[in-house]
Structures are given as C-alpha cells and as structure tokens.
Design a protein around this motif. Structure first.
Motif, PDB file in Angstrom:
ATOM      1  N   SER A  45       0.844  -1.186   0.000  1.00 25.36           N
ATOM      2  CA  SER A  45       0.000   0.000   0.000  1.00 25.36           C
ATOM      3  C   SER A  45       0.886   1.245   0.000  1.00 25.36           C
ATOM      4  CB  SER A  45      -0.880  -0.006   1.254  1.00 25.36           C
ATOM      5  OG  SER A  45      -1.530   1.233   1.403  1.00 25.36           O
ATOM      6  N   ALA A  46       0.640   2.155  -0.924  1.00 26.99           N
ATOM      7  CA  ALA A  46       1.348   3.445  -0.899  1.00 26.99           C
ATOM      8  C   ALA A  46       0.480   4.444  -0.143  1.00 26.99           C
ATOM      9  CB  ALA A  46       1.614   3.932  -2.318  1.00 26.99           C
ATOM     10  N   ASN A  47       0.959   4.839   1.025  1.00 25.88           N
ATOM     11  CA  ASN A  47       0.210   5.780   1.862  1.00 25.88           C
ATOM     12  C   ASN A  47       0.751   7.190   1.645  1.00 25.88           C
ATOM     13  OD1 ASN A  47      -1.030   3.494   2.864  1.00 25.88           O
ATOM     14  ND2 ASN A  47       0.335   3.350   4.628  1.00 25.88           N
ATOM     15  N   ILE A  48      -0.019   7.997   0.944  1.00 23.16           N
ATOM     16  CA  ILE A  48       0.441   9.333   0.573  1.00 23.16           C
ATOM     17  C   ILE A  48      -0.322  10.355   1.389  1.00 23.16           C
ATOM     18  CG2 ILE A  48       0.933  10.870  -1.357  1.00 23.16           C
ATOM     19  CD1 ILE A  48       0.682   8.589  -3.236  1.00 23.16           C
ATOM     20  N   PHE A  49       0.350  10.956   2.343  1.00 25.09           N
ATOM     21  CA  PHE A  49      -0.303  11.897   3.247  1.00 25.09           C
ATOM     22  C   PHE A  49       0.235  13.302   3.017  1.00 25.09           C
ATOM     23  CE2 PHE A  49      -3.095   9.674   6.312  1.00 25.09           C
ATOM     24  CZ  PHE A  49      -3.041   8.429   5.720  1.00 25.09           C
ATOM     25  N   TYR A  50      -0.558  14.103   2.331  1.00 26.29           N
ATOM     26  CA  TYR A  50      -0.193  15.496   2.067  1.00 26.29           C
ATOM     27  C   TYR A  50      -0.588  16.411   3.220  1.00 26.29           C
ATOM     28  CZ  TYR A  50       0.860  14.583  -2.881  1.00 26.29           C
ATOM     29  OH  TYR A  50       1.406  14.137  -4.053  1.00 26.29           O
ATOM     30  N   GLU A  51      -1.209  15.837   4.223  1.00 29.97           N
ATOM     31  CA  GLU A  51      -1.518  16.541   5.467  1.00 29.97           C
ATOM     32  C   GLU A  51      -1.109  15.613   6.591  1.00 29.97           C
ATOM     33  OE1 GLU A  51      -5.587  19.034   5.271  1.00 29.97           O
ATOM     34  OE2 GLU A  51      -5.834  16.885   5.519  1.00 29.97           O
ATOM     35  N   PRO A  52      -0.598  16.159   7.687  1.00 28.21           N
ATOM     36  CA  PRO A  52      -0.289  15.262   8.801  1.00 28.21           C
ATOM     37  C   PRO A  52      -1.577  14.685   9.367  1.00 28.21           C
ATOM     38  CG  PRO A  52       0.053  17.559   9.454  1.00 28.21           C
ATOM     39  CD  PRO A  52      -0.279  17.567   7.990  1.00 28.21           C
ATOM     40  N   SER A  53      -1.584  13.403   9.624  1.00 28.06           N
ATOM     41  CA  SER A  53      -2.717  12.754  10.271  1.00 28.06           C
ATOM     42  C   SER A  53      -2.227  11.441  10.836  1.00 28.06           C
ATOM     43  CB  SER A  53      -3.838  12.505   9.275  1.00 28.06           C
ATOM     44  OG  SER A  53      -4.885  11.821   9.944  1.00 28.06           O
ATOM     45  N   THR A  54      -1.532  11.542  11.952  1.00 35.10           N
ATOM     46  CA  THR A  54      -0.837  10.397  12.511  1.00 35.10           C
ATOM     47  C   THR A  54      -1.755   9.221  12.762  1.00 35.10           C
ATOM     48  OG1 THR A  54       0.615  11.939  13.576  1.00 35.10           O
ATOM     49  CG2 THR A  54       0.746   9.669  14.312  1.00 35.10           C
ATOM     50  N   ARG A  55      -2.904   9.473  13.383  1.00 37.92           N
ATOM     51  CA  ARG A  55      -3.784   8.358  13.721  1.00 37.92           C
ATOM     52  C   ARG A  55      -4.295   7.625  12.493  1.00 37.92           C
ATOM     53  NH1 ARG A  55      -8.116   9.859  15.015  1.00 37.92           N
ATOM     54  NH2 ARG A  55      -7.581  12.009  14.602  1.00 37.92           N
ATOM     55  N   THR A  56      -4.751   8.395  11.521  1.00 35.65           N
ATOM     56  CA  THR A  56      -5.292   7.752  10.322  1.00 35.65           C
ATOM     57  C   THR A  56      -4.202   6.974   9.583  1.00 35.65           C
ATOM     58  OG1 THR A  56      -6.917   9.522  10.118  1.00 35.65           O
ATOM     59  CG2 THR A  56      -6.582   8.142   8.196  1.00 35.65           C
ATOM     60  N   ARG A  57      -3.025   7.566   9.464  1.00 34.02           N
ATOM     61  CA  ARG A  57      -1.929   6.872   8.788  1.00 34.02           C
ATOM     62  C   ARG A  57      -1.559   5.584   9.517  1.00 34.02           C
ATOM     63  NH1 ARG A  57       3.291   6.574   9.921  1.00 34.02           N
ATOM     64  NH2 ARG A  57       3.311   8.397  11.277  1.00 34.02           N
ATOM     65  N   MET A  58      -1.411   5.660  10.846  1.00 37.13           N
ATOM     66  CA  MET A  58      -1.045   4.479  11.625  1.00 37.13           C
ATOM     67  C   MET A  58      -2.122   3.407  11.538  1.00 37.13           C
ATOM     68  SD  MET A  58       0.771   5.865  15.103  1.00 37.13           S
ATOM     69  CE  MET A  58       2.228   4.821  15.352  1.00 37.13           C
ATOM     70  N   SER A  59      -3.363   3.818  11.508  1.00 37.86           N
ATOM     71  CA  SER A  59      -4.467   2.877  11.428  1.00 37.86           C
ATOM     72  C   SER A  59      -4.403   2.107  10.112  1.00 37.86           C
ATOM     73  CB  SER A  59      -5.781   3.645  11.549  1.00 37.86           C
ATOM     74  OG  SER A  59      -6.880   2.786  11.432  1.00 37.86           O
ATOM     75  N   PHE A  60      -4.187   2.804   9.010  1.00 37.13           N
ATOM     76  CA  PHE A  60      -4.053   2.137   7.710  1.00 37.13           C
ATOM     77  C   PHE A  60      -2.804   1.252   7.672  1.00 37.13           C
ATOM     78  CE2 PHE A  60      -7.139   5.184   5.837  1.00 37.13           C
ATOM     79  CZ  PHE A  60      -7.877   4.308   5.069  1.00 37.13           C
ATOM     80  N   GLU A  61      -1.700   1.742   8.231  1.00 41.20           N
ATOM     81  CA  GLU A  61      -0.477   0.938   8.240  1.00 41.20           C
ATOM     82  C   GLU A  61      -0.682  -0.340   9.041  1.00 41.20           C
ATOM     83  OE1 GLU A  61       2.667   4.319   8.949  1.00 41.20           O
ATOM     84  OE2 GLU A  61       3.681   2.393   8.756  1.00 41.20           O
ATOM     85  N   ALA A  62      -1.249  -0.192  10.241  1.00 38.54           N
ATOM     86  CA  ALA A  62      -1.465  -1.361  11.091  1.00 38.54           C
ATOM     87  C   ALA A  62      -2.386  -2.352  10.394  1.00 38.54           C
ATOM     88  CB  ALA A  62      -2.042  -0.932  12.439  1.00 38.54           C
ATOM     89  N   ALA A  63      -3.427  -1.840   9.724  1.00 38.09           N
ATOM     90  CA  ALA A  63      -4.365  -2.712   9.018  1.00 38.09           C
ATOM     91  C   ALA A  63      -3.633  -3.527   7.947  1.00 38.09           C
ATOM     92  CB  ALA A  63      -5.483  -1.880   8.394  1.00 38.09           C
ATOM     93  N   MET A  64      -2.782  -2.857   7.203  1.00 37.23           N
ATOM     94  CA  MET A  64      -2.032  -3.523   6.127  1.00 37.23           C
ATOM     95  C   MET A  64      -1.086  -4.573   6.720  1.00 37.23           C
ATOM     96  SD  MET A  64      -2.107  -3.115   2.773  1.00 37.23           S
ATOM     97  CE  MET A  64      -1.227  -4.050   1.495  1.00 37.23           C
ATOM     98  N   LEU A  65      -0.359  -4.194   7.765  1.00 34.71           N
ATOM     99  CA  LEU A  65       0.602  -5.113   8.383  1.00 34.71           C
ATOM    100  C   LEU A  65      -0.099  -6.310   9.022  1.00 34.71           C
ATOM    101  CD1 LEU A  65       2.979  -2.489  10.070  1.00 34.71           C
ATOM    102  CD2 LEU A  65       3.492  -3.859   8.049  1.00 34.71           C
ATOM    103  N   ARG A  66      -1.244  -6.069   9.662  1.00 33.02           N
ATOM    104  CA  ARG A  66      -1.978  -7.170  10.305  1.00 33.02           C
ATOM    105  C   ARG A  66      -2.402  -8.221   9.293  1.00 33.02           C
ATOM    106  NH1 ARG A  66      -0.762  -7.165  15.493  1.00 33.02           N
ATOM    107  NH2 ARG A  66      -1.539  -5.401  16.693  1.00 33.02           N
ATOM    108  N   LEU A  67      -2.558  -7.806   8.037  1.00 35.23           N
ATOM    109  CA  LEU A  67      -2.960  -8.744   6.988  1.00 35.23           C
ATOM    110  C   LEU A  67      -1.764  -9.286   6.223  1.00 35.23           C
ATOM    111  CD1 LEU A  67      -6.202  -6.978   5.717  1.00 35.23           C
ATOM    112  CD2 LEU A  67      -6.046  -9.099   7.025  1.00 35.23           C
ATOM    113  N   GLY A  68      -0.554  -8.999   6.726  1.00 38.23           N
ATOM    114  CA  GLY A  68       0.635  -9.553   6.107  1.00 38.23           C
ATOM    115  C   GLY A  68       1.192  -8.733   4.959  1.00 38.23           C
TER     116      GLY A  68
END
Lengths: 305, 305, 305
Positions: A45-68
């Motif tokens: 997943s390419a997570n492109i954040f043009y605005e800071p949003s730590t929680r949302t970014r971490m949530s998407f990252e964790a979701a991706m990692l949890r699924l391998g």
C-alpha cells in the motif's frame, strides 16, 4: 457488487448493501488482529499523506501489516518531489507503479476523486478537503453496530460543529441508509447544513436542537465532535458555547442506561477526562474498530475476500 | 564476475557484461512484482537519504518489499543524530550493524565511494552529488531494452541540459557499451561536457545539435531532461530556450513511427501533458522498470540470484 | 519472574536475575540476526519518538524486523495529532489499539512510567527525560559480558560528564548488581551525583578521580561519555577540560592489555578517529550488541521466549 478494484472516494458512493458488506467483512477481520494473517502477503500500500494525520496513517499501516502486507509512505510532501514542482497527478502515476493500492490524504476538495480516475490501481480516500472521509464514517457505523448489536432502531445524537465538521456530514449520510433517528445538536451558528438536513431528513427522522440535556434521555449514542475557536467572531462567544457542549460526568447524569459516547478524535476538551473511566466511553475502542474496518476495505478492494 | 557483496557506486564501474547481467536479472524479476517473493526474506536495507528524493526512495523500498525484505529509513537527517554532530562515517559504521545493505543518497560528491570503502556490507549509490546516479542509468538502459527489444542498433537523442545533468552523463557512458548512435541536443550554453563527448565519441557514433526537429526523424528514443532556470543569465534567455526544447504533440509530428519518449522525472513542463496519452510516452512506465532493476540489484549484491 | 507483558521503564526495576535473563536471551538472539526468524511474525511495535534519536529508533526497528515483526512509527510528533492538541495519554490509548507493544522516547521525566501505567500492552522506555534509558544500560552490560566473557571481577572506568549523563548513572546502578569495581573519572564540576555514589558504593567498590592516566593501567573497560559545552561557565574552561578527557592513541599507551573502549554514541571528538582502527575500539560493535539486546527484550515482553 464486487469490491475488487473499487475506489473508496466518498461515503455517498456506498449503498446499504455495500456498507453491510464492509461491516460483515470487518467482523471476520477481528480475530486476525491477534492471530495474524497472510491475506495480503506481498501486497504494498502506498500511503500518501499530504496533510499530517498520525492516527489515520497508523491505522491504515497497522491494518495492512496485520494482513501480512506492507506499506511505503510519503508523509512529508513538502520536502519531497512535490517540492521540485511535480504535480499530484504525476506523483500518482509514478506511485501506482510501486504499489497495489493508494491511500491518499490531501487538503484539496476533489483530490481523491482525481486520483481514483487517474490511477489504474484502487485508491482509498483517507480524507480529502473538508468534505469526505469515508473510512471514518464506516468505522463509526461499525462501532455502533458492534456495540449495540444493530443499526436499525438506534437513536443517535451528533453534537458539535455540524456546519463545518466533515465527520458529522458523512456519518449522517451513512446512517440514513438505516432505520435510525438522528438528533443534530449544535450552537445556532453551527447548525447542520441545509442540504444534508434535507437529504437525510427525506429518508429518516431527524430533529435539530441547541440543547444536549433534553436530548440525552432519548438517545442510544452520543457522537461528539469538535467545536473550533476559529468559527467564532469573538472569544467570549466561543467560551460560552464550548462550556455548554462539553460532556462531563455531570452532563451524563441525564443519559439513558447503556448510552455510549463516541468521538472521532483527537479531542481537545469536548469530553472531560473523568468520562474516560466510565462505561459510556467508546472513543478509544472506536480506533480499534477503525483498524478492523480498514483491514476489511483493504482486503475487499484487493479482492482477497 | 559475481555481484555478491559488490558496491554499486558509479555506472563507470560497470562493463557491458555487468550491465547485461543486471538487465537479464531484472527481466527475471518482472513476474515477482505480481506473484511476490521471499528471495530477500529476513534481509534489511538501510535507506539513508540525506536529500529528499521521494521517488527514488519509494522505488528502492518497493523493490525490497516485493522481494520479501524490509527497510529501515533515515529520511530527515537534519533532525537526526547528524544534528548532534555525528559524522557520515560514524553513522555508516552504526547502520551497517543494523542492516544487510545500505542505500545512500547524499549531496556530496564522493560520498557513495566513501561509504562503500568504509562499510563491510554492500552500498548502493542512490545519487551522490552532481556526478553519479548509477541505478538511473541502468533503468534507462533497461527501459530501452524492454521497449525496443535490443540496445545494439538503436539511435538515441539525449535532450536538455547536457552540461550539468548527471543523468545525461551516466546514460551516455552506459550506452557507449553498446552499438548505439547518440545525438546530443541542447542549447549552445548547455552542451555536453567535453570529457564525456570525447570518451563516448571514441567508442560509438555521436553528434551534437541545437535543433530537435531535424533530429527527430532519425531516432528511436528521445530522452528528455530538465533545463533549469538557474543556468541562465537572464529570464528572457531561459524562456526562449525552454520553449525551443519543450516536447509537444506538435514537436512529435516529425517523429519516426515507434519513437519512445523517456524522462527521468520529476518533470516540470519539458513535456506537454497531452503527450502523456500518446503511444510515445514511456516516462511513467520507466518508473516501473526502475523498481524491477532495483529488485535485480538488491538480489545480486545480496547474492541470492 | 516471567517477562511476558512486563514494562521496561527503568534499569532500577531490574534485579540481577532479570538482567541475567536478558543477557542470556540476547545470546540466543545472535544467530537469528543472520538466519532470520519468525518469532514475532504478525506482531507490531509502535515506535513513538517525541525526540529525534535515529540510532535508537533504527536499532529497535531492526530488532523487530529481524524477528519477523513489523513497526509503525511516529517520528515527527510536531507535525502530528499532538499538534492538534492531543495529549500524550490520548495518543497512547489510541496507539495501543494498533500495536502489540509501544517503544517510547519522550523528553519529559516520568513519561515512560506514565505510559506504562496507562497502556494495556507492554511499554519499553527508549529514553525519557534526563534520567532513564534502560536499554542502553542493558546493552552496555551485554557488551562487557560478551567481550570479557564475564561481568563479575571486571574493573570499569566511567569517564566524562557524570553529573548530567543519564547513561553513566544507569550503567553504574546496573553494574552494582555484579562484583565489579568502578572508577568515576570526571572534571571536578561534573562529579558523579551523591545519591548514585552512595547507593552504588554501598554495594561495590567505587572510587572517584579527575585523572584518567593513573586510572588506565588498572581497568578492563573504559566507558567514555560526552562532555557538553553547555555545562561550563566559559569556553576556555570547557576547552581545557575537553582536552584533558579526550581519548587518543597517546592516552591509551597507559592501557592494560585487552582494555576495551566503549561509548554510547554519537560521539563528538571525545575519542580520536585513529582509535577506531585499534583493538581497543568496541563502540561500533556495541551498536550491534544493542540490536541483539533489543531483540531479546522484544521477545521477552511479548512472551515468545
């Protein structure tokens, strides 16, 4: 309709069947948060954040990692090739060659739509401009469904800045697919936008009020949002409003048994800290549901469930 | 020669056999971008970027992840231990203990060479100073090879700032290993450097021109690079030059059938947007080839292929 | 005592048995740095760094990746939701929903303790305020144990700013669990704090001196720390002190055979560069031991060893 390859741009593109599919898929994801999974092994997943949003970014990252799966992140576009004058569309056409889907957060209205039209891989909107944040609406619905066991038949108050708050709009649109009753609670100057009120009101029962205390005994869910200082002409007016809409143990005395309090976070002081310890509080639990809903969306658009 | 443990510092360290090995290995990598791979499972790449370069960093990260490896990144050295006065060499001697190879981008000439000499693990130069960016040259060659089916026998124009553009120099050196013909197209003040011209000209046929339109009918590949405002004494001169070397649908009317247009990206406006939709355009595809070439290099220097 | 679920807040919470368990577990981790491992497959570490500390962050990341786990990172809290006024405790209560453990670096005294009390998942302190950095102390002990084959019976000089250096304090406390002898070497104005001196001195033999040259022949380990300019009233005084405590080939002429020189890094010029090439130098090797010790801690608190 299959979700495979689908973009997630606006909650308004989702009908009830779509939402139900996300919710039931999310439920299947819950055990995987502990057991781990290889559903998205090898996917990026390419997570492109043009605005800071730590929680949302971490949530998407964790979701991706949890699924391998894995992520590549752009989180500081000011010091990236955007600085060298590269346009959003060129960036997207490069990044789609490195990844299997794009999660985009961008301050401009319509940017997620543009990205979805342009990219050959799925795009998930993680917040664009002041209008759309579809995964927030989906996780709000999921929280209600999981905590109350149902969506139909629930009574929900949405409180705070209903004029400018994108979360409030998206949630109202999404809830209108279900047999719910909505109470819009806000200061007079920050009332729910007319177009939302009309569309949602044409489908379910809605009412408006400036007073939370008379509403509390009638509702199952209190959804609190932020009231921002900038919306007020003077500080005195702001202080008065802020006080009137702050949720405390005192306020919650009027609550129905089983009421749950939600909040999209981050909070400032809209909810007093001593509420955290009560059985009302669900706003931190909500972030866990958020990760689960994002796992479901990732799995759906990548076609593995 | 085995690539295992080898540093990738300069394209000039690569002979034709080396380049051929990278290209054929890259071709083997292509199916793995979809199927996934565990070739580099358990391996860690330390990506140290002392200059922002989002595309290059993401390309290396994606390459590592596609092969089942992982990355640790330093992308903001201004707020890292470098701030506390740590030297590049101390940083490298720490980081080599955490990783299996180092990908380094650094603004100083010679930094990649220094790193390669110092580190006990392989170092890949992801751009050092204004001289070297070897993986860019390799991906350019790979793009030509894959798109044209060959390198020998192709005619390539390199257009733009040939005096200061490191990409142009590296590409010319690399192409000189093959039976190619080069056309250097630039404003008079930004002509290809004498030393490159002489060395490359001693091996293959080269010519210089200021005019793209008379060159276009004779070439198979048009490689466009940026012309930077800072190189010109006055704005008027810059505007004139920029206009003359901008590639548009109009310019391409003169092109041979099958011509492909390449660009190292990011572009400013050297190539008009409406060219993107034509069959000439290969500059976005090039970034996909770039990831594949980096997969090959990672696999080669880590000795798994 | 089992480590599963345990927080790592202060080295002072570790007794000798605990430290021994970390050290012996770390030794088991060493082969996994090459062979790879899936011990922490599917697990996520949230690395929250409210202060830049590239080496420490990379060390924890590499440790997690080497064991097959993954990381989500907050490394720029200034541009994250903390900016929107979110408190540390709210951030932690969100992040614990995305991850299996938290690695926290925070400039405030007591922040790691607060986090450990609050979070339902294990918290590892990666440096809090000026007091605690427990994983540094553990890796220092591990380096001595691995390089000398033992801790009991070793003689260690700790040199530099013993008044303000948190590394020096933690190391002294940790060494006091073993039958070691300590020499505190510092300028008069930066002597070891009274409370450390008393507690450590009640358990093992300690002595204080301002002179490194007379100490060198008696010690097995020289642990060098930084002396910061800010601690001195005037520059002249600082220059004098700095010169007297700088370790050079000349200084080391007095050293016992087999002496090893350690340093927590990053160094400024406390150790001359030509010492790097000698058999005394262990400060870069120390960072490898650091990764190994962190692998052990991660595996222990997550209950997989």
């Amino acid at each position: 309709m299959s979700f495979k390859g689908r973009d997630v741009v606006s909650i308004r593109d989702f009908d009830r069947k779509d939402i139900d599919q996300v919710l039931t898929t999310a439920k299947l994801m819950e055990p995987l948060t502990k057991a781990g999974s290889e559903l998205l092994k090898g996917r990026i997943s390419a997570n492109i954040f043009y605005e800071p949003s730590t929680r949302t970014r971490m949530s998407f990252e964790a979701a991706m990692l949890r699924l391998g799966g894995n992520c590549i992140n752009i989180t500081e576009p000011r010091t990236s090739s955007i600085d060298k004058g590269e346009s959003l569309s060129d960036t997207l056409r490069v990044v789609e060659n490195y990844s299997d889907l794009i999660v985009l957060r961008h301050p401009l209205e319509g940017s997620a739509k543009l990205a979805a039209d342009l990219a050959s891989i799925p795009v998930i909107n993680a917040g664009s401009g002041s209008e759309e944040h579809p995964t927030q609406a989906l996780l709000d619905l999921y929280t209600i469904w999981r905590e109350k066991g149902k969506l139909d038949g629930t009574k929900i108050a949405i409180l705070g800045d209903l004029r400018y708050g994108r979360t409030a709009h998206s949630l109202a649109y999404a809830l209108a697919h279900y047999d719910t009753e909505l109470f819009f609670v806000s200061p007079r100057t920050l009332r729910m936008r007319r177009e939302v009120l009309e569309e949602v009101g044409s489908r379910i029962k809605v009412s408006e009020t400036t007073d939370i205390s008379t509403t509390l005994p009638n509702i199952d869910i209190l959804y609190v949002t932020r009231i921002q200082k900038e919306r007020f002409p003077d500080l005195e007016e702001y202080q008065k409003v802020r006080g009137a809409y702050r949720i405390t143990l005192e306020t919650l005395r009027e609550a129905k048994t089983g009421l749950i309090v939600m909040h999209p976070l981050p909070r400032a002081d809209e909810i007093a800290l001593d509420v955290d310890r009560t059985s009302f509080a669900r706003y931190f639990r909500e972030t866990w549901y958020g990760m689960v809903v994002r796992m479901a969306l990732l799995a759906l658009v990548l076609g593995v469930v």
